[in-house]
Design an enzyme around this catalytic site. Structure first.
Site, PDB file in Angstrom:
ATOM      1  N   GLY A 230     -53.163  19.506-129.583  1.00 22.42           N
ATOM      2  CA  GLY A 230     -53.843  20.547-128.557  1.00 22.42           C
ATOM      3  C   GLY A 230     -55.535  21.135-129.048  1.00 22.42           C
ATOM      4  N   GLY A 273     -54.041  14.301-132.300  1.00 18.58           N
ATOM      5  CA  GLY A 273     -54.090  13.299-131.599  1.00 18.58           C
ATOM      6  C   GLY A 273     -55.401  13.174-130.578  1.00 18.58           C
ATOM      7  N   ARG A 274     -55.744  14.050-129.873  1.00 20.47           N
ATOM      8  CA  ARG A 274     -57.618  13.627-129.173  1.00 20.47           C
ATOM      9  C   ARG A 274     -58.461  14.416-130.020  1.00 20.47           C
ATOM     10  NH1 ARG A 274     -58.241  15.402-123.871  1.00 20.47           N
ATOM     11  NH2 ARG A 274     -55.825  16.717-124.749  1.00 20.47           N
ATOM     12  N   ARG A 309     -56.990   9.839-116.867  1.00 15.77           N
ATOM     13  CA  ARG A 309     -57.539  12.073-116.767  1.00 15.77           C
ATOM     14  C   ARG A 309     -58.513  12.074-115.734  1.00 15.77           C
ATOM     15  NH1 ARG A 309     -59.706  13.962-120.064  1.00 15.77           N
ATOM     16  NH2 ARG A 309     -58.512  15.602-120.437  1.00 15.77           N
ATOM     17  N   TYR A 313     -56.352  14.996-113.802  1.00 24.72           N
ATOM     18  CA  TYR A 313     -56.870  16.261-114.265  1.00 24.72           C
ATOM     19  C   TYR A 313     -57.495  16.608-113.617  1.00 24.72           C
ATOM     20  CZ  TYR A 313     -53.296  15.013-118.650  1.00 24.72           C
ATOM     21  OH  TYR A 313     -52.305  14.935-119.110  1.00 24.72           O
ATOM     22  N   CYS A 340     -57.356   0.494-104.320  1.00 27.24           N
ATOM     23  CA  CYS A 340     -57.139   1.076-102.987  1.00 27.24           C
ATOM     24  C   CYS A 340     -56.059   2.678-103.163  1.00 27.24           C
ATOM     25  CB  CYS A 340     -55.944   0.134-102.890  1.00 27.24           C
ATOM     26  SG  CYS A 340     -55.666   0.765-101.112  1.00 27.24           S
TER      27      CYS A 340
END
Length: 421
Positions: A230, A273-274, A309, A313, A340
């Site tokens: 996080g 991770g991020r 993303r 988000y 589309c």
């Protein structure tokens, strides 16, 4: 600054040649930046013996990236059987793997316990009875409910589907003990892309308090505390970078105090991770169209199937146009793909230099949850991935999808059931 000056200075002069050689669109990842971030993480927690980062495979599940993580001494946090396979192919086994799944079925448990097993991090008290063979070491994912707040990505813990509730936790460990567990871990994951380091310190403080409580109730000691991931990255120019040094200093102090009071100190694990790869990847696209109606739209040769993303988000990803400066004039545009769906947009009403057809655009911070979250709606095909090695070479590490890939699941032996016979 979303993209590090070092990555930009090394990449931008080479982009025309790279684009000509490999074709657009593509994600490209910076080995140098990834390794520098890993070194900072290890240095920050160097005072805690046994500290280990378990890279979240879901962020960027490419074998070349996982081998870099393995080379830095990191383990892997896996959420599915295929992610376990990827991590094992990268050379990790046993307790170098953390399997944190939810709504887990028997096939996934079987995969987790194959080939030397892994650390099982159970998401639900009901899973204790469903584990085929209770391992010696067991961990539970803790959901504190109203005791803590989450954030917009993971949500309010009370509403989140993850974890063992506070009132279930003692019984969960008791059931695991009854089935033979002898070593114990405690895990949580309450927020994603959190830039306030104090929130993460408070999470560790909460986990250590819970560990004291469980120890008092059951007399067990914890082998490790997993603070989850996080840690955020600065997607926007005005965002301040995550204060890793301050977080680490406060967390080390918490562990030292715990040891002084409790007579032992669990190891600290985390599963970023991020933070590890997010800033070290970009999506390079080419402008293929300009549309002037009620707004100006710049169409590019990728869609949100390559980076969802912003659509999912409302996330911001900084965009640059190499070779063009805002000092020469700007325009307000939507940067869009050909899907589309009207939310197929990388940027909405963004001020950018004047973009012409054939210009390259660099969409930043796609090194986590970019290619990994791709999909095939409208039969759109996911782009290739490249690795910018520390020695300056650029390597294709995943080819672009083809129509043959898309149609592969339609090639099978026919089967038919006549119900009732």
């Amino acid at each position: 600054m979303p993209m590090s000056p070092s990555f930009r200075d090394r990449l931008f002069p080479l982009l025309p040649e790279i684009a000509d050689r490999f074709g657009t669109p593509f994600h490209i990842y910076d080995e140098t930046g990834i390794r520098e971030t890993g070194d900072r993480l290890k240095k920050a927690f160097g005072r805690l013996e046994g500290f280990k980062e378990y890279y979240a495979v879901k962020a960027l599940p490419n074998p070349h990236i996982l081998r870099i993580m393995r080379d830095m001494g990191f383990g892997f946090d896996c959420s599915s059987a295929p992610e376990l396979t990827l991590a094992r192919q990268a050379g990790s086994h046993g307790e170098d793997l953390m399997f944190t799944s939810n709504n887990t079925d028997q096939e996934e448990f079987a995969a987790a316990q194959a080939q030397g097993g892994c650390l099982l991090n159970l998401d639900d008290i009901s899973l204790v009875a469903k584990v085929p063979v209770m391992p010696e070491t067991i961990c539970f994912r803790y959901n504190p409910g109203p005791r803590r707040s989450g954030n917009s990505i993971i949500g309010n813990p009370v509403e989140a589907k993850y974890g063992v509730a506070h009132h279930q936790l003692i019984d969960a460990y008791r059931q695991a003990i009854d089935r033979g567990a002898k070593r114990f871990g405690l895990h949580t994951m309450l927020a994603s892309n959190e830039l306030n380091y104090a929130y993460m310190v408070q999470t560790v403080e909460m986990l250590l308090d819970v560990a004291r409580w469980v120890t008092a109730e059951l007399g067990i000691h914890f082998d490790f505390i997993n603070m989850g991931g996080g840690l955020g990255i600065p997607y926007r120019l005005e965002d301040r970078p995550f204060d890793l040094a301050s977080m680490a200093g406060d967390i080390v102090a918490l562990f030292e105090a715990f040891e002084k009071n409790e007579g032992y100190r669990p190891k600290l694990y985390m599963e970023s991770g991020r933070y590890m790869t997010g800033p070290h990847g970009v999506l390079v696209v080419r402008a293929i169209n300009r549309k002037e109606i009620y707004r100006t739209y710049v169409g590019v040769d990728a869609t949100m199937s390559a980076l969802m993303r912003p659509a999912m988000y409302g996330a911001y990803h900084h965009i640059e146009v190499p070779g063009k400066s805002e000092s020469a004039g700007t325009e307000t545009v939507d940067v869009v793909g050909s899907l589309c769906e009207n939310n197929d947009k990388f940027a909405i009403q963004r001020t950018l230099p004047r973009i012409d057809v054939d210009d390259l655009l660099v969409i930043q911070d796609t090194g986590a949850h970019g290619h990994a979250m791709g999909f095939n709606y409208n039969a759109k095909l996911r782009p290739k991935e490249l690795l910018f090695h520390s020695d300056g070479e650029v390597e294709l590490i995943r080819r672009a999808e083809t129509e043959q890939d898309y149609f592969a699941t339609l090639q099978f032996e026919p089967q038919r059931l006549t119900p009732g016979k």
